[in-house]
Design an enzyme around this catalytic site. Structure first.
Site, PDB file in Angstrom:
ATOM      1  N   ASP A  24       0.856  -1.183   0.000  1.00 12.40           N
ATOM      2  CA  ASP A  24       0.000   0.000   0.000  1.00 12.40           C
ATOM      3  C   ASP A  24       0.898   1.242   0.000  1.00 12.40           C
ATOM      4  OD1 ASP A  24       0.949   0.312   2.621  1.00 12.40           O
ATOM      5  OD2 ASP A  24      -0.930  -0.360   3.539  1.00 12.40           O
ATOM      6  N   TYR A  25       0.304   2.393   0.169  1.00  7.88           N
ATOM      7  CA  TYR A  25       1.050   3.654   0.123  1.00  7.88           C
ATOM      8  C   TYR A  25       2.115   3.753   1.219  1.00  7.88           C
ATOM      9  CZ  TYR A  25      -1.971   4.900   3.987  1.00  7.88           C
ATOM     10  OH  TYR A  25      -2.629   4.905   5.179  1.00  7.88           O
TER      11      TYR A  25
END
Length: 145
Positions: A24-25
């Protein structure tokens, strides 16, 4: 949720270096990535035993996932290496149960435990078969731990 037993000594091992597209980010492995790794490990385990999953599909048998459970214990991050241990138990009726222990290779810590249930489906009729096809039975008999 049913707990998955710890990996048997002879479990198949599949390694994945965690890449940016797995995360994810924040650089932590996205939860859906684990599902893809389960399938990769399952297909590679079969291949390591001389079984080509595509042969089953080409013979008219699909083996869709009908149940999936994951128990998250600890996250993995970009740059880590995941060690996926998988094994299969003998089927109950037509259900085939695969088990997974996804570990941080560096520490040996279990990060995710998983269980996947597959059933044979006739490709043309899209109906669950009442018994495992003979070829699938013979192949699967070679992979039980």
């Amino acid at each position: 949720m049913n707990r998955t037993a710890s990996a048997p000594e002879k479990a198949f091992e599949y390694r994945v270096r965690i890449q940016p597209h797995h995360t994810d980010y924040a650089g932590v492995v996205w939860h859906g990535t684990y599902v893809a790794w389960l399938e990769e490990a399952r297909v590679e385990y079969l291949r390591s035993r001389g079984i080509n999953f595509a042969d089953w599909v080409n013979s008219g048998v699909d083996l869709p996932v009908v149940d999936l459970s994951l128990q998250y214990r600890r996250s993995l991050a970009m740059g880590d290496t995941a060690l996926i241990k998988c094994w299969v138990q003998p089927p109950k009726g037509v259900r085939i149960f695969w088990h997974y222990d996804i570990q941080d290779q560096a520490t040996g810590d279990t990060c995710v435990l998983g269980k996947v249930t597959l059933v044979p489906v006739d490709h043309k009729q899209r109906k669950i078969l009442r018994q495992l096809p003979a070829a699938v039975q013979a192949d699967m008999a070679r992979v039980y731990v």
